[in-house]
Design a protein around this motif. Structure first.
Motif, PDB file in Angstrom:
ATOM      1  N   ALA A 184      23.357  77.835 -66.143  1.00 27.66           N
ATOM      2  CA  ALA A 184      23.732  76.965 -65.018  1.00 27.66           C
ATOM      3  C   ALA A 184      22.524  76.656 -64.140  1.00 27.66           C
ATOM      4  O   ALA A 184      22.527  75.680 -63.390  1.00 27.66           O
ATOM      5  CB  ALA A 184      24.821  77.637 -64.180  1.00 27.66           C
ATOM      6  N   ALA A 185      21.492  77.505 -64.238  1.00 21.16           N
ATOM      7  CA  ALA A 185      20.283  77.320 -63.427  1.00 21.16           C
ATOM      8  C   ALA A 185      19.259  76.401 -64.100  1.00 21.16           C
ATOM      9  O   ALA A 185      18.188  76.155 -63.520  1.00 21.16           O
ATOM     10  CB  ALA A 185      19.642  78.688 -63.148  1.00 21.16           C
ATOM     11  N   TYR A 186      19.580  75.913 -65.297  1.00 21.44           N
ATOM     12  CA  TYR A 186      18.647  75.029 -66.010  1.00 21.44           C
ATOM     13  C   TYR A 186      18.293  73.828 -65.136  1.00 21.44           C
ATOM     14  O   TYR A 186      19.171  73.102 -64.673  1.00 21.44           O
ATOM     15  CB  TYR A 186      19.272  74.578 -67.325  1.00 21.44           C
ATOM     16  CG  TYR A 186      18.397  73.678 -68.170  1.00 21.44           C
ATOM     17  CD1 TYR A 186      17.083  74.039 -68.484  1.00 21.44           C
ATOM     18  CD2 TYR A 186      18.902  72.473 -68.674  1.00 21.44           C
ATOM     19  CE1 TYR A 186      16.296  73.217 -69.274  1.00 21.44           C
ATOM     20  CE2 TYR A 186      18.121  71.651 -69.476  1.00 21.44           C
ATOM     21  CZ  TYR A 186      16.815  72.029 -69.767  1.00 21.44           C
ATOM     22  OH  TYR A 186      16.029  71.209 -70.552  1.00 21.44           O
ATOM     23  N   ASN A 187      16.997  73.629 -64.931  1.00 21.67           N
ATOM     24  CA  ASN A 187      16.534  72.614 -63.976  1.00 21.67           C
ATOM     25  C   ASN A 187      16.263  71.286 -64.696  1.00 21.67           C
ATOM     26  O   ASN A 187      15.157  70.752 -64.657  1.00 21.67           O
ATOM     27  CB  ASN A 187      15.279  73.117 -63.252  1.00 21.67           C
ATOM     28  CG  ASN A 187      15.041  72.402 -61.940  1.00 21.67           C
ATOM     29  OD1 ASN A 187      15.940  71.782 -61.380  1.00 21.67           O
ATOM     30  ND2 ASN A 187      13.823  72.493 -61.423  1.00 21.67           N
ATOM     31  N   LYS A 188      17.292  70.761 -65.343  1.00 28.78           N
ATOM     32  CA  LYS A 188      17.142  69.561 -66.177  1.00 28.78           C
ATOM     33  C   LYS A 188      16.646  68.374 -65.340  1.00 28.78           C
ATOM     34  O   LYS A 188      17.156  68.084 -64.265  1.00 28.78           O
ATOM     35  CB  LYS A 188      18.459  69.199 -66.846  1.00 28.78           C
ATOM     36  CG  LYS A 188      18.365  67.982 -67.778  1.00 28.78           C
ATOM     37  CD  LYS A 188      19.654  67.753 -68.522  1.00 28.78           C
ATOM     38  CE  LYS A 188      19.599  66.504 -69.388  1.00 28.78           C
ATOM     39  NZ  LYS A 188      18.511  66.517 -70.372  1.00 28.78           N
ATOM     40  N   VAL A 191      10.855  69.292 -62.276  1.00 29.40           N
ATOM     41  CA  VAL A 191       9.770  70.244 -62.523  1.00 29.40           C
ATOM     42  C   VAL A 191       9.577  71.169 -61.332  1.00 29.40           C
ATOM     43  O   VAL A 191       8.643  71.965 -61.285  1.00 29.40           O
ATOM     44  CB  VAL A 191       8.438  69.517 -62.828  1.00 29.40           C
ATOM     45  CG1 VAL A 191       8.538  68.711 -64.104  1.00 29.40           C
ATOM     46  CG2 VAL A 191       7.993  68.645 -61.651  1.00 29.40           C
ATOM     47  N   PHE A 192      10.485  71.081 -60.338  1.00 26.33           N
ATOM     48  CA  PHE A 192      10.370  71.908 -59.147  1.00 26.33           C
ATOM     49  C   PHE A 192      11.761  72.107 -58.563  1.00 26.33           C
ATOM     50  O   PHE A 192      12.714  71.408 -58.905  1.00 26.33           O
ATOM     51  CB  PHE A 192       9.431  71.240 -58.125  1.00 26.33           C
ATOM     52  CG  PHE A 192       9.121  72.089 -56.915  1.00 26.33           C
ATOM     53  CD1 PHE A 192       8.660  73.392 -57.061  1.00 26.33           C
ATOM     54  CD2 PHE A 192       9.287  71.586 -55.633  1.00 26.33           C
ATOM     55  CE1 PHE A 192       8.385  74.173 -55.950  1.00 26.33           C
ATOM     56  CE2 PHE A 192       8.999  72.355 -54.512  1.00 26.33           C
ATOM     57  CZ  PHE A 192       8.552  73.658 -54.679  1.00 26.33           C
ATOM     58  N   ILE A 193      11.880  73.064 -57.657  1.00 21.16           N
ATOM     59  CA  ILE A 193      13.161  73.445 -57.078  1.00 21.16           C
ATOM     60  C   ILE A 193      13.711  72.391 -56.119  1.00 21.16           C
ATOM     61  O   ILE A 193      14.911  72.300 -55.909  1.00 21.16           O
ATOM     62  CB  ILE A 193      13.005  74.810 -56.355  1.00 21.16           C
ATOM     63  CG1 ILE A 193      14.344  75.304 -55.810  1.00 21.16           C
ATOM     64  CG2 ILE A 193      11.980  74.714 -55.252  1.00 21.16           C
ATOM     65  CD1 ILE A 193      14.250  76.633 -55.115  1.00 21.16           C
ATOM     66  N   HIS A 194      12.848  71.568 -55.524  1.00 18.17           N
ATOM     67  CA  HIS A 194      13.271  70.628 -54.482  1.00 18.17           C
ATOM     68  C   HIS A 194      14.329  69.668 -55.022  1.00 18.17           C
ATOM     69  O   HIS A 194      14.109  68.980 -56.016  1.00 18.17           O
ATOM     70  CB  HIS A 194      12.063  69.828 -53.984  1.00 18.17           C
ATOM     71  CG  HIS A 194      12.350  68.993 -52.767  1.00 18.17           C
ATOM     72  ND1 HIS A 194      12.598  69.542 -51.525  1.00 18.17           N
ATOM     73  CD2 HIS A 194      12.434  67.650 -52.594  1.00 18.17           C
ATOM     74  CE1 HIS A 194      12.815  68.584 -50.652  1.00 18.17           C
ATOM     75  NE2 HIS A 194      12.725  67.421 -51.275  1.00 18.17           N
ATOM     76  N   GLY A 195      15.489  69.652 -54.391  1.00 17.91           N
ATOM     77  CA  GLY A 195      16.569  68.775 -54.822  1.00 17.91           C
ATOM     78  C   GLY A 195      17.367  69.292 -56.003  1.00 17.91           C
ATOM     79  O   GLY A 195      18.244  68.590 -56.515  1.00 17.91           O
ATOM     80  N   ALA A 196      17.073  70.520 -56.444  1.00 18.19           N
ATOM     81  CA  ALA A 196      17.770  71.089 -57.604  1.00 18.19           C
ATOM     82  C   ALA A 196      19.162  71.578 -57.205  1.00 18.19           C
ATOM     83  O   ALA A 196      19.562  71.507 -56.043  1.00 18.19           O
ATOM     84  CB  ALA A 196      16.947  72.237 -58.182  1.00 18.19           C
ATOM     85  N   ASN A 197      19.909  72.121 -58.172  1.00 25.90           N
ATOM     86  CA  ASN A 197      21.251  72.618 -57.852  1.00 25.90           C
ATOM     87  C   ASN A 197      21.191  74.029 -57.278  1.00 25.90           C
ATOM     88  O   ASN A 197      20.142  74.674 -57.263  1.00 25.90           O
ATOM     89  CB  ASN A 197      22.179  72.541 -59.077  1.00 25.90           C
ATOM     90  CG  ASN A 197      21.772  73.509 -60.195  1.00 25.90           C
ATOM     91  OD1 ASN A 197      21.384  74.648 -59.963  1.00 25.90           O
ATOM     92  ND2 ASN A 197      21.866  73.036 -61.436  1.00 25.90           N
ATOM     93  N   GLU A 198      22.319  74.509 -56.810  1.00 23.21           N
ATOM     94  CA  GLU A 198      22.377  75.806 -56.117  1.00 23.21           C
ATOM     95  C   GLU A 198      21.985  76.967 -57.038  1.00 23.21           C
ATOM     96  O   GLU A 198      21.303  77.908 -56.618  1.00 23.21           O
ATOM     97  CB  GLU A 198      23.780  76.026 -55.562  1.00 23.21           C
ATOM     98  CG  GLU A 198      23.903  77.274 -54.704  1.00 23.21           C
ATOM     99  CD  GLU A 198      25.302  77.445 -54.117  1.00 23.21           C
ATOM    100  OE1 GLU A 198      25.552  78.500 -53.495  1.00 23.21           O
ATOM    101  OE2 GLU A 198      26.141  76.532 -54.299  1.00 23.21           O
ATOM    102  N   SER A 199      22.396  76.901 -58.291  1.00 22.47           N
ATOM    103  CA  SER A 199      22.069  77.978 -59.235  1.00 22.47           C
ATOM    104  C   SER A 199      20.557  78.072 -59.465  1.00 22.47           C
ATOM    105  O   SER A 199      19.987  79.170 -59.532  1.00 22.47           O
ATOM    106  CB  SER A 199      22.781  77.748 -60.571  1.00 22.47           C
ATOM    107  OG  SER A 199      24.169  77.830 -60.414  1.00 22.47           O
ATOM    108  N   THR A 200      19.908  76.915 -59.590  1.00 23.96           N
ATOM    109  CA  THR A 200      18.449  76.893 -59.749  1.00 23.96           C
ATOM    110  C   THR A 200      17.789  77.479 -58.510  1.00 23.96           C
ATOM    111  O   THR A 200      16.865  78.294 -58.609  1.00 23.96           O
ATOM    112  CB  THR A 200      17.961  75.449 -59.962  1.00 23.96           C
ATOM    113  OG1 THR A 200      18.651  74.863 -61.057  1.00 23.96           O
ATOM    114  CG2 THR A 200      16.460  75.423 -60.238  1.00 23.96           C
ATOM    115  N   ALA A 201      18.256  77.051 -57.343  1.00 26.20           N
ATOM    116  CA  ALA A 201      17.685  77.548 -56.086  1.00 26.20           C
ATOM    117  C   ALA A 201      17.830  79.059 -55.971  1.00 26.20           C
ATOM    118  O   ALA A 201      16.894  79.762 -55.571  1.00 26.20           O
ATOM    119  CB  ALA A 201      18.360  76.861 -54.907  1.00 26.20           C
ATOM    120  N   ASN A 202      18.991  79.573 -56.345  1.00 25.54           N
ATOM    121  CA  ASN A 202      19.220  81.015 -56.260  1.00 25.54           C
ATOM    122  C   ASN A 202      18.337  81.784 -57.231  1.00 25.54           C
ATOM    123  O   ASN A 202      17.896  82.901 -56.934  1.00 25.54           O
ATOM    124  CB  ASN A 202      20.690  81.340 -56.514  1.00 25.54           C
ATOM    125  CG  ASN A 202      21.580  80.946 -55.339  1.00 25.54           C
ATOM    126  OD1 ASN A 202      21.110  80.864 -54.202  1.00 25.54           O
ATOM    127  ND2 ASN A 202      22.860  80.689 -55.609  1.00 25.54           N
TER     128      ASN A 202
END
Length: 382
Positions: A184-188, A191-202
């Motif tokens: 669920a954290a896959y940052n499709k 290339v960076f966390i900015h604007g990513a989903n909550e799972s990626t951020a966590n």
């Protein structure tokens, strides 16, 4: 099969560094904003140094800069620390001790260029007062210490002052789940966390806190009783970790857009982009405080968000071409080594030319709105 020990962490340690040398794209020539921001923090640094316990024993006073990189900024800061401490000794009527400074970074760091910036050693046949006052010489013994600051680097109870600026936001690795297509954290698409989903951020937040805990455990063993640490890393004002403040504009807008350009132009595949993420996290005060308090080894003397200003230093702010070039060079000096390792130097050149074009088109907006924030922490052993 990868050789034993060559996991994602050791791979990153082998290649991660600021751009070495003294050329146009080098960190040495693209870290003026860090120098300006560090100078503006000097009162906070000196406040920390005033809390360091002085010893009347004839033992060297040892200072360490962690994440020293390869420019002159680290040498300036070490000089400030040692001169300040020498004056404190003198004010109490003590003869200043000998001083030693360790410059530490990953083995991939360009230590050769760093040491070329070092002034010659002062003649210790003279008095300490003379050597400290002589700006053309240094009044301390110097050495380089290669290794990750997320592990032990020094003998127990051997260091009086740890200083680290603009480094602790670099993670030991990209969280594995961020690159896992099944997670669920896959940052499709990013290339960076900015604007990513909550799972990626966590996942990024957890990696940052795990790394910071490792950093504190190591320093707790190495710091002398009565010693202190002064730490500066990229921070954010938002509670939301996907809002990475000024860092998000640099890495999550301009570099992100350049990656997307390469995909749209058919120069790289979307899979190639998606398998790359920048291992950086701008912490909130709460993220940072939680780790320090959970560790329990340190007392927080000061912990605050510091408004650092723009990461771009230019002679002509109205010159869109200069602004674009400066932003591209700044980003490349910090992330270029990782990007070149992922897609090769030729495509790296293509990517940063897109960064320059994009930032030139938005130069006025950049100069007006981009703003870096830092976590500034002064801590000592509990």
């Amino acid at each position: 099969m990868a050789p034993k020990g060559d996991n994602v962490i050791t791979k990153l340690e082998k290649i991660l560094s600021m751009k070495g040398g003294k050329g146009e794209l080098s960190y040495a020539n693209n870290s003026k904003s860090q120098a300006e921001h560090a100078r503006s923090m000097l009162p906070l640094l000196k406040e920390t140094l005033d809390g360091v316990q002085l010893s009347s024993r004839e033992a060297p006073f040892v200072v360490v800069d962690l994440g020293c990189s390869s420019g002159s900024n680290t040498i300036y800061i070490i000089d400030v620390i040692i001169k300040h401490m020498a004056k404190r000794y003198e004010a109490l009527g003590y003869h200043p001790p000998e001083f030693a400074a360790f410059f530490s970074d990953l083995p991939s760091n360009d230590f050769n260029t760093l040491f070329q910036f070092l002034p010659p050693m002062a003649n210790h046949g003279g008095s300490m007062e003379e050597t400290v006052a002589d700006d053309s010489h240094r009044s301390y013994f110097a050495a380089g210490v290669p290794g990750s600051f997320y592990r032990r680097l020094f003998p127990s109870r051997s260091i009086d002052v740890f200083h680290s600026a603009f480094s602790l936001h670099w993670l030991s690795q990209v969280p594995e789940s961020v690159l896992d297509m099944k997670s669920a954290a896959y940052n499709k698409g990013r290339v960076f966390i900015h604007g990513a989903n909550e799972s990626t951020a966590n996942a990024y937040k957890k990696q940052f806190q795990t790394d910071l805990a490792s950093f504190l455990r190591s320093r707790a063993k190495e710091l002398k009783k009565g010693g202190s640490m002064f730490l500066v890393c990229l921070g954010r004002t938002s509670v939301d970790p996907t809002d990475q403040s000024g860092l998000g504009l640099l890495l999550g807008t301009y570099i992100q857009g350049a990656w997307d350009d390469l995909v749209q132009e058919g120069l790289i595949s979307s899979e190639k982009r998606d398998s790359f993420n920048i291992p950086v996290y701008a912490s909130s005060l709460q993220d940072f405080r939680e780790v320090v308090e959970a560790d329990g080894s340190f007392t927080i003397n000061k912990l605050e968000i510091f408004k650092g200003g723009s990461p771009i230093v230019v002679n002509q702010p109205d010159d869109a071409a200069e602004v674009g070039r400066a932003l591209a060079n700044t980003c490349r000096s910090a992330t270029g080594v990782l990007i070149d390792a992922h897609i090769g130097e030729h495509l790296g050149n293509e990517l940063f030319s897109r960064v320059e074009q994009r930032s030139s088109r938005h130069a006025k907006e950049l100069m007006e709105h981009i703003q870096m924030f830092y976590i500034v922490a002064s801590i000592s052993l509990a």
